[in-house]
Design a protein around this motif. Structure first.
Motif, PDB file in Angstrom:
ATOM      1  N   UNK A   1      30.728  45.514  15.077  1.00  0.00           N
ATOM      2  CA  UNK A   1      31.335  44.225  15.409  1.00  0.00           C
ATOM      3  C   UNK A   1      32.833  44.413  15.691  1.00  0.00           C
ATOM      4  N   UNK A   2      33.323  43.720  16.687  1.00  0.00           N
ATOM      5  CA  UNK A   2      34.712  43.899  17.115  1.00  0.00           C
ATOM      6  C   UNK A   2      35.514  42.637  16.844  1.00  0.00           C
ATOM      7  N   UNK A   3      36.656  42.794  16.192  1.00  0.00           N
ATOM      8  CA  UNK A   3      37.567  41.655  16.004  1.00  0.00           C
ATOM      9  C   UNK A   3      38.759  41.726  16.957  1.00  0.00           C
ATOM     10  N   UNK A   4      39.131  42.963  17.289  1.00  0.00           N
ATOM     11  CA  UNK A   4      40.271  43.138  18.179  1.00  0.00           C
ATOM     12  C   UNK A   4      39.963  44.182  19.236  1.00  0.00           C
ATOM     13  N   UNK A   5      40.450  43.927  20.423  1.00  0.00           N
ATOM     14  CA  UNK A   5      40.255  44.881  21.505  1.00  0.00           C
ATOM     15  C   UNK A   5      41.620  45.377  21.951  1.00  0.00           C
ATOM     16  N   UNK A   6      41.753  46.676  22.041  1.00  0.00           N
ATOM     17  CA  UNK A   6      43.008  47.243  22.544  1.00  0.00           C
ATOM     18  C   UNK A   6      42.688  48.122  23.744  1.00  0.00           C
TER      19      UNK A   6
ATOM     20  N   UNK B   1      38.558  47.194  15.078  1.00  0.00           N
ATOM     21  CA  UNK B   1      39.443  47.326  16.241  1.00  0.00           C
ATOM     22  C   UNK B   1      38.814  48.314  17.221  1.00  0.00           C
ATOM     23  N   UNK B   2      38.518  47.825  18.380  1.00  0.00           N
ATOM     24  CA  UNK B   2      37.965  48.674  19.430  1.00  0.00           C
ATOM     25  C   UNK B   2      39.112  49.109  20.339  1.00  0.00           C
ATOM     26  N   UNK B   3      39.343  50.385  20.403  1.00  0.00           N
ATOM     27  CA  UNK B   3      40.458  50.876  21.218  1.00  0.00           C
ATOM     28  C   UNK B   3      39.949  51.751  22.351  1.00  0.00           C
ATOM     29  N   UNK B   4      40.358  51.412  23.538  1.00  0.00           N
ATOM     30  CA  UNK B   4      40.034  52.241  24.696  1.00  0.00           C
ATOM     31  C   UNK B   4      41.353  52.728  25.263  1.00  0.00           C
TER      32      UNK B   4
ATOM     33  N   UNK C   1      35.750  35.982  19.731  1.00  0.00           N
ATOM     34  CA  UNK C   1      36.872  35.051  19.580  1.00  0.00           C
ATOM     35  C   UNK C   1      38.086  35.735  18.986  1.00  0.00           C
ATOM     36  N   UNK C   2      38.116  37.049  19.088  1.00  0.00           N
ATOM     37  CA  UNK C   2      39.200  37.805  18.454  1.00  0.00           C
ATOM     38  C   UNK C   2      40.399  37.986  19.346  1.00  0.00           C
ATOM     39  N   UNK C   3      41.137  39.044  19.042  1.00  0.00           N
ATOM     40  CA  UNK C   3      42.388  39.298  19.746  1.00  0.00           C
ATOM     41  C   UNK C   3      42.202  40.357  20.832  1.00  0.00           C
ATOM     42  N   UNK C   4      43.009  40.231  21.860  1.00  0.00           N
ATOM     43  CA  UNK C   4      42.953  41.188  22.964  1.00  0.00           C
ATOM     44  C   UNK C   4      44.361  41.647  23.280  1.00  0.00           C
ATOM     45  N   UNK C   5      44.516  42.945  23.341  1.00  0.00           N
ATOM     46  CA  UNK C   5      45.813  43.487  23.726  1.00  0.00           C
ATOM     47  C   UNK C   5      45.567  44.532  24.795  1.00  0.00           C
ATOM     48  N   UNK C   6      46.136  44.350  25.962  1.00  0.00           N
ATOM     49  CA  UNK C   6      45.873  45.294  27.048  1.00  0.00           C
ATOM     50  C   UNK C   6      47.175  45.626  27.760  1.00  0.00           C
TER      51      UNK C   6
END
Lengths: 326, 103
Positions: free
Chosen positions: A85-90, A128-131, A162-167
């Motif tokens: 499960x992902x709460x934040x995407x980077x 936190x999912x980081x790509x 519904x989490x956070x996204x940082x790109x």
């Protein structure tokens, strides 16, 4: 920086490590902070004393014998899928366009076809999912520069997210449209356009330079847009807690936007358009030089909780209030 | 002190400390810092290296509803400390020589 911000940034800087090694570092610092706080230390000061996440990571990466791991594409080729499960995407990329699009269901996924000099790593840690995509050596060749326009990273976000996204990327555009409801959105490019439409988010931060920012039909509490040498266009956007638009050497156009705190600034560029609200409720401050203005320089009464600040130079200000039709 | 040498010395200090009893990150920094400059961020790579080299092992213990990681010295770590101490006499002679010659 608080604990979570620090640990998130650190995890991000440690992306080249494998998950286990990265987890060790994060656990170590988390424990340090907990022990420090229990001993009456100030969280903020303690985190400062650790040094910058970048420097900490650099030291650890230099020590670690494990080399950069190329992520293994899962399921189908060139698709990187979150398994937890992902709460934040980077998304951390260089020299490549980003497209962020909604999917009805399924996991968070990144589609990307690495070019010869691209290196990719993905990680999942504490939700936190980081790509991360890095370019081994930068080629500034016009042919490649243009062909890379076709080359892009596509991020699929399920509607249930519904989490956070940082790109972030550089020298390329970022586009996002039709996403569901996100908490925090932070998008950063340089020398590239950012265009965002049709989604809802708590706070929105969009930053670029030498590129335009176009936002359309967005809802949330707070929005900050920053560019330079690029125009800003905001249409049908509602951010009650603040709508801050900044550029320089370029114009700004707003239409049917709504906020209790308007803050528009440019230099050498005009600021024009319509905003929703009753002007009497707003503490208005405006300034331009060498240009006309439809707003008073200062019209402030006590107890006004709403505000409008508009500043530019060598250009005109033409902002009109409209009563919002219900 | 140059960094490489300091790292070596720090390793020994950590091991020496752990001879008394197992300890955890925060306390190690506090116990050692009066003697040699060490920060949380310099300690991590040292602990990691000692663990990877089987000089210390780790175990977790519950503390205030969370897990705390403890480091325990292993025979290989004890050997390192012995080695360091056995070199001490030689080092003292070298220091003395350098001092004498520098007068």
């Amino acid at each position: 920086m608080n604990q979570e911000e620090f640990l998130q940034q650190l995890a991000r800087e440690l992306a080249p490590l494998n998950e286990e090694e990265r987890g060790r570092v994060i656990d170590y610092y988390r424990e340090m902070i907990c022990d420090g706080i229990e001993n009456g230390e100030d969280e903020q000061k303690m985190i400062e004393s650790f040094g910058k996440p970048y420097d900490i990571a650099a030291q650890i990466l230099a020590e670690s014998r494990s080399t950069v791991q190329a992520a293994i594409p899962s399921e189908e080729e060139n698709t990187y899928t979150a398994k937890n499960p992902v709460q934040s995407i980077i998304i951390d990329a260089r020299q490549i366009a980003l497209e962020i699009r909604p999917v009805p269901s399924g996991p968070v996924q990144v589609h990307f076809m690495p070019a010869e000099n691209d290196r990719v790593s993905i990680s999942e840690q504490d939700g936190i999912f980081t790509f991360r995509q890095t370019v081994l050596y930068a080629i500034f060749h016009w042919h490649i520069f243009f062909s890379r326009e076709q080359h892009k990273i596509v991020l699929d976000i399920p509607e249930s997210f519904h989490g956070a996204l940082s790109a972030s990327t550089s020298n390329a555009r970022i586009g996002a449209s039709g996403l569901g409801k996100l908490s925090h959105v932070r998008l950063e490019s340089s020398n590239g356009q950012i265009s965002l439409s049709n989604f809802e988010c708590g706070t929105l931060n969009a930053k670029t330079s030498n590129g335009a920012v176009i936002i359309h039909n967005l809802y949330g509490s707070n929005c900050t847009v920053q560019t330079s040498n690029g125009r800003i266009s905001a249409e049908s956007c509602t951010f009650p807690d603040g709508l801050t638009l900044r550029t320089c050497n370029s114009g700004m156009f707003v239409q049917s936007v709504s906020s209790d705190q308007y803050d528009f600034a440019s230099s050498n560029g005009s600021i024009r358009g319509t905003v929703f609200g009753d002007m009497r409720e707003y503490a208005v401050r405006s300034h331009t030089s060498n240009g006309s203005s439809t707003l008073p320089p200062e019209l402030v009464y006590p107890d006004q909780k709403k505000s409008m600040n508009v500043h530019t130079s060598n250009a005109r200000i033409d902002i009109r209030f409209l009563q919002q039709s219900t | 002190m140059d960094t490489q040498r300091k790292k070596g010395v720090l390793e020994i200090c950590v091991l020496a400390l752990l001879q008394r009893e197992p300890s955890y990150g925060y306390r190690i920094v506090r116990d050692i810092s009066p003697y040699i400059e060490v920060s949380e961020s310099t300690l991590y790579p040292i602990l990691r290296r000692l663990e990877a080299g089987d000089c210390v092992s780790t175990f977790s213990q519950e503390h205030n509803g969370r897990l705390r990681k403890y480091y325990r010295i292993e025979p290989q770590g004890k050997e390192k400390v012995r080695q360091f101490l056995s070199e001490a006499e030689e080092m003292r002679r070298i220091y003395q020589f350098v001092e004498e010659e520098s007068k």
